[in-house]
Design a protein around this motif. Structure first.
Motif, PDB file in Angstrom:
ATOM      1  N   THR A   1     -34.911  -3.724 -13.442  1.00  0.00           N
ATOM      2  CA  THR A   1     -36.157  -2.978 -13.161  1.00  0.00           C
ATOM      3  C   THR A   1     -36.133  -1.418 -13.426  1.00  0.00           C
ATOM      4  OG1 THR A   1     -36.904  -4.986 -12.045  1.00  0.00           O
ATOM      5  CG2 THR A   1     -38.655  -2.653 -11.835  1.00  0.00           C
ATOM      6  N   PHE A   2     -34.783  -0.828 -12.753  1.00  0.00           N
ATOM      7  CA  PHE A   2     -34.510   0.538 -12.742  1.00  0.00           C
ATOM      8  C   PHE A   2     -34.397   0.906 -14.040  1.00  0.00           C
ATOM      9  CE2 PHE A   2     -35.174   2.506  -7.953  1.00  0.00           C
ATOM     10  CZ  PHE A   2     -35.280   1.843  -8.181  1.00  0.00           C
TER      11      PHE A   2
ATOM     12  N   ILE B   1     -49.326  -5.960 -12.058  1.00  0.00           N
ATOM     13  CA  ILE B   1     -48.168  -6.604 -11.339  1.00  0.00           C
ATOM     14  C   ILE B   1     -47.516  -7.740 -11.913  1.00  0.00           C
ATOM     15  CG2 ILE B   1     -47.285  -7.858  -9.747  1.00  0.00           C
ATOM     16  CD1 ILE B   1     -48.066  -4.902  -8.277  1.00  0.00           C
ATOM     17  N   ALA B   2     -46.540  -7.617 -12.275  1.00  0.00           N
ATOM     18  CA  ALA B   2     -46.683  -8.848 -13.361  1.00  0.00           C
ATOM     19  C   ALA B   2     -44.270  -9.017 -12.982  1.00  0.00           C
ATOM     20  CB  ALA B   2     -46.491  -8.293 -15.059  1.00  0.00           C
TER      21      ALA B   2
ATOM     22  N   SER C   1     -39.053  -6.756 -12.555  1.00  0.00           N
ATOM     23  CA  SER C   1     -40.574  -5.807 -12.151  1.00  0.00           C
ATOM     24  C   SER C   1     -41.288  -5.470 -13.198  1.00  0.00           C
ATOM     25  CB  SER C   1     -40.126  -5.486 -10.880  1.00  0.00           C
ATOM     26  OG  SER C   1     -41.684  -5.066 -10.497  1.00  0.00           O
TER      27      SER C   1
ATOM     28  N   SER D   1     -45.556 -11.634 -10.604  1.00  0.00           N
ATOM     29  CA  SER D   1     -44.927 -10.661 -10.177  1.00  0.00           C
ATOM     30  C   SER D   1     -43.592 -10.642 -10.122  1.00  0.00           C
ATOM     31  CB  SER D   1     -45.349 -10.810  -9.172  1.00  0.00           C
ATOM     32  OG  SER D   1     -44.805 -11.634  -7.746  1.00  0.00           O
ATOM     33  N   GLY D   2     -42.614  -9.446 -10.272  1.00  0.00           N
ATOM     34  CA  GLY D   2     -41.017 -10.058 -10.268  1.00  0.00           C
ATOM     35  C   GLY D   2     -41.070 -10.182  -9.834  1.00  0.00           C
ATOM     36  N   LEU D   3     -41.341 -10.762  -8.248  1.00  0.00           N
ATOM     37  CA  LEU D   3     -40.651 -11.861  -6.740  1.00  0.00           C
ATOM     38  C   LEU D   3     -40.993 -13.047  -7.534  1.00  0.00           C
ATOM     39  CD1 LEU D   3     -41.762 -10.265  -3.296  1.00  0.00           C
ATOM     40  CD2 LEU D   3     -39.359 -10.844  -4.162  1.00  0.00           C
TER      41      LEU D   3
ATOM     42  N   GLU E   1     -28.615  -5.291  -8.654  1.00  0.00           N
ATOM     43  CA  GLU E   1     -29.203  -3.824  -9.159  1.00  0.00           C
ATOM     44  C   GLU E   1     -28.030  -3.447  -9.827  1.00  0.00           C
ATOM     45  OE1 GLU E   1     -32.523  -3.397  -6.346  1.00  0.00           O
ATOM     46  OE2 GLU E   1     -32.228  -5.596  -5.590  1.00  0.00           O
TER      47      GLU E   1
ATOM     48  N   ILE F   1     -37.956 -13.303  -9.913  1.00  0.00           N
ATOM     49  CA  ILE F   1     -36.820 -14.143  -9.311  1.00  0.00           C
ATOM     50  C   ILE F   1     -36.973 -14.892  -8.359  1.00  0.00           C
ATOM     51  CG2 ILE F   1     -35.846 -12.789  -6.724  1.00  0.00           C
ATOM     52  CD1 ILE F   1     -37.159 -10.314  -7.284  1.00  0.00           C
TER      53      ILE F   1
ATOM     54  N   ASP G   1     -31.214  -8.300 -11.840  1.00  0.00           N
ATOM     55  CA  ASP G   1     -32.134  -7.257 -11.823  1.00  0.00           C
ATOM     56  C   ASP G   1     -32.778  -5.518 -12.062  1.00  0.00           C
ATOM     57  OD1 ASP G   1     -34.771  -5.579 -11.461  1.00  0.00           O
ATOM     58  OD2 ASP G   1     -34.817  -6.469  -9.200  1.00  0.00           O
TER      59      ASP G   1
ATOM     60  N   TYR H   1     -33.143  -4.443  -3.167  1.00  0.00           N
ATOM     61  CA  TYR H   1     -34.767  -4.523  -3.687  1.00  0.00           C
ATOM     62  C   TYR H   1     -35.283  -6.011  -1.684  1.00  0.00           C
ATOM     63  CZ  TYR H   1     -39.796  -5.084  -3.978  1.00  0.00           C
ATOM     64  OH  TYR H   1     -41.397  -4.849  -4.426  1.00  0.00           O
TER      65      TYR H   1
ATOM     66  N   THR I   1     -43.747  -4.398 -13.955  1.00  0.00           N
ATOM     67  CA  THR I   1     -45.540  -3.433 -12.610  1.00  0.00           C
ATOM     68  C   THR I   1     -44.466  -2.223 -13.454  1.00  0.00           C
ATOM     69  OG1 THR I   1     -45.596  -4.966 -11.219  1.00  0.00           O
ATOM     70  CG2 THR I   1     -45.659  -3.332 -10.616  1.00  0.00           C
ATOM     71  N   LYS I   2     -43.302  -2.352 -13.467  1.00  0.00           N
ATOM     72  CA  LYS I   2     -42.615  -0.311 -13.524  1.00  0.00           C
ATOM     73  C   LYS I   2     -42.366  -0.072 -14.259  1.00  0.00           C
ATOM     74  CE  LYS I   2     -41.628  -1.923  -8.770  1.00  0.00           C
ATOM     75  NZ  LYS I   2     -40.813  -2.419  -8.170  1.00  0.00           N
TER      76      LYS I   2
HETATM   77  C1  LIG Z   1     -41.099  -3.268  -7.049  1.00  0.00           C
HETATM   78  C2  LIG Z   1     -39.419  -4.283  -7.821  1.00  0.00           C
HETATM   79  C3  LIG Z   1     -39.169  -5.641  -7.261  1.00  0.00           C
HETATM   80  C4  LIG Z   1     -40.591  -6.473  -7.418  1.00  0.00           C
HETATM   81  O1  LIG Z   1     -41.583  -7.045  -8.637  1.00  0.00           O
HETATM   82  P1  LIG Z   1     -42.930  -6.575  -7.951  1.00  0.00           P
HETATM   83  O2  LIG Z   1     -43.714  -7.093  -9.176  1.00  0.00           O
HETATM   84  O3  LIG Z   1     -43.738  -5.413  -7.039  1.00  0.00           O
HETATM   85  O4  LIG Z   1     -42.931  -8.584  -7.094  1.00  0.00           O
HETATM   86  C5  LIG Z   1     -37.943  -6.259  -7.567  1.00  0.00           C
HETATM   87  N1  LIG Z   1     -36.895  -5.743  -8.342  1.00  0.00           N
HETATM   88  C6  LIG Z   1     -36.997  -4.329  -7.757  1.00  0.00           C
HETATM   89  C7  LIG Z   1     -35.896  -3.833  -8.395  1.00  0.00           C
HETATM   90  C8  LIG Z   1     -38.737  -3.911  -7.643  1.00  0.00           C
HETATM   91  O5  LIG Z   1     -38.315  -2.291  -8.390  1.00  0.00           O
END
Ligand SMILES: *Cc1c(COP(=O)(O)O)cnc(C)c1O
Length: 388
Positions: A171-172, A203-204, A191, A72-74, A140, A77, A169, A97, A193-194
């Protein structure tokens, strides 16, 4: 060779069979010829060929040296925080986050790692917060849900001067839009996942390091703690990344039009979107991001949770759900959903009002998405004029 060609053709053709799609090695162990004599793989927590393709792919995409895939993203982290020791300090962005905040505060604080949260929109705030104990800066950009932008190159300079690691991070923005390592960061997490997976189906998490040396440390933590990504999910993320640049471009084009539409709405108070010239750090976003991204937040002039609840519960195409970055549009009310665990006063001070609504703009035809919102604004304005 241009970027997308390079990306697609960096995914190797299977040497054994010529399969153009990466094989899914669904195995726990590998048969050895003699004790300790193997083909580079001994146990699937340590190494898996499918996961390895994803790890190399993300390392290349983020211009880093090594990549690692997590459950997962967490978990990604968590692996980065495990580079630290008791007594070390983290300086982190204040609207971090929520899951990262929970991990830092409620897990790592008790192991003696302390965290200072600062407004990272001004790099000077980060410089002032650094002490001799600071080992990691965590930012972030854009942030969630108010899309604040931090100047990654400026913060990287500060980190370098002070000998502190910088982790972004990403992700966005996703690497289709922003490459923190090229801007001076030491580590990038996702993450996946996004946007990277992109289809709301798993979830990754991923970590990318700038150097081989940091890579070896993350690899050690990945194997020692064990929160690896499974082969099938690794395959799905590879498949997602193949269309990342196309998707992010379209997410952003749709979002830009919706953000401009929201600005014209009399019921809307603030629109938070880095692609708008009104955005506080629009220039910085333009400098470091190729696209403004698919996430927009806005709040209502009448800061009323009930009105906002009605809106987010009634849209047709924007589905009410947490998460973001998938092909289908999502809508959420952070004060009741993603940011519910933050005390109301703190939440409001961070700009998350009771009527703040977050959109993850998907790949539907943008006309339909705008009409979906329009229907809700008409309904709300009727309701407001009756109660007024
Ligand atoms: C969703 C998210 C995470 C956590 O990721 P998971 O895959 O849900 O564990 C971390 N940072 C940001 C910015 C996120 O949007």
């Amino acid at each position: 060779m241009k970027e997308t060609t390079k990306l697609l053709h960096s995914i190797p053709v299977d040497e054994l069979t010529g399969a153009i799609s990466t094989p899914i090695y669904q195995t726990s162990t590998y048969v050895q010829e003699a004790p300790g004599v193997n083909k580079g793989y001994d146990y699937a927590r340590s190494n898996n060929p499918t996961r390895k393709v994803l790890e190399d792919l993300i390392a290349g995409l983020e211009s880093g040296s090594n990549g690692y895939a997590f459950a997962s993203g967490l978990a990604a982290i968590d692996a980065v925080v495990k580079l630290l020791s008791s007594g070390d300090e983290i300086v982190a962005v204040d609207d971090i986050y929520g899951g990262a905040f929970r991990l830092f505060t409620h897990i790592y604080q008790k192991f003696g790692i302390t965290v200072k949260y600062v407004d990272a929109t001004d790099p000077a705030n980060i410089a002032h917060a650094i002490t001799p104990a600071t080992k990691l800066i965590w930012i972030e950009s854009p942030t969630n849900p108010t899309l604040k932008i931090a100047d990654i190159a400026a913060i990287a300079k500060i980190a370098k001067a002070k000998g502190v690691l910088l982790c972004v991070d990403n992700t966005f923005a996703s690497p289709a839009s922003q490459k923190p390592i090229e801007l001076g960061a030491d580590l990038v997490i996702h993450s996946a996942t996004k946007y990277l997976a992109g289809h709301s189906d798993l979830i990754a998490g991923l970590v990318v390091t700038k150097t081989e040396e940091l890579g070896e440390q993350i690899k050690f933590i990945q194997n020692a703690s064990g929160a690896i990504l499974a082969p099938f999910d690794s395959w799905l993320v590879i498949r997602g990344i193949e269309t990342l640049s196309l998707r992010v471009k379209q997410h952003s084009e749709n979002a830009q039009q919706i953000a401009e539409y929201l600005l014209t709405q009399p019921l809307v108070k603030n629109v938070y979107y880095p692609g708008l010239p009104q955005h506080k750090n629009h220039e910085v976003a333009n400098k470091q991001q190729r696209y403004a991204g698919g996430v927009i937040s806005f709040d209502l002039k009448i800061d009323d949770k009930e009105l906002a609840t009605q809106l987010v519960s009634s849209t047709r195409f924007f589905k009410l759900a947490e998460s973001l970055g998938g092909v289908k549009s999502l809508i959420c009310l952070p004060c009741e959903m993603t940011h519910k665990s933050i005390p109301a006063e703190k939440r409001r001070a961070a700009g998350v009002s009771d009527s703040l609504i977050r959109l993850s703009v998907g790949l539907e035809d943008v006309e339909d998405l705008i009409e979906d919102l329009q229907v809700q604004f008409v309904a709300l304005s009727k309701k407001v004029s009756i109660t007024a």
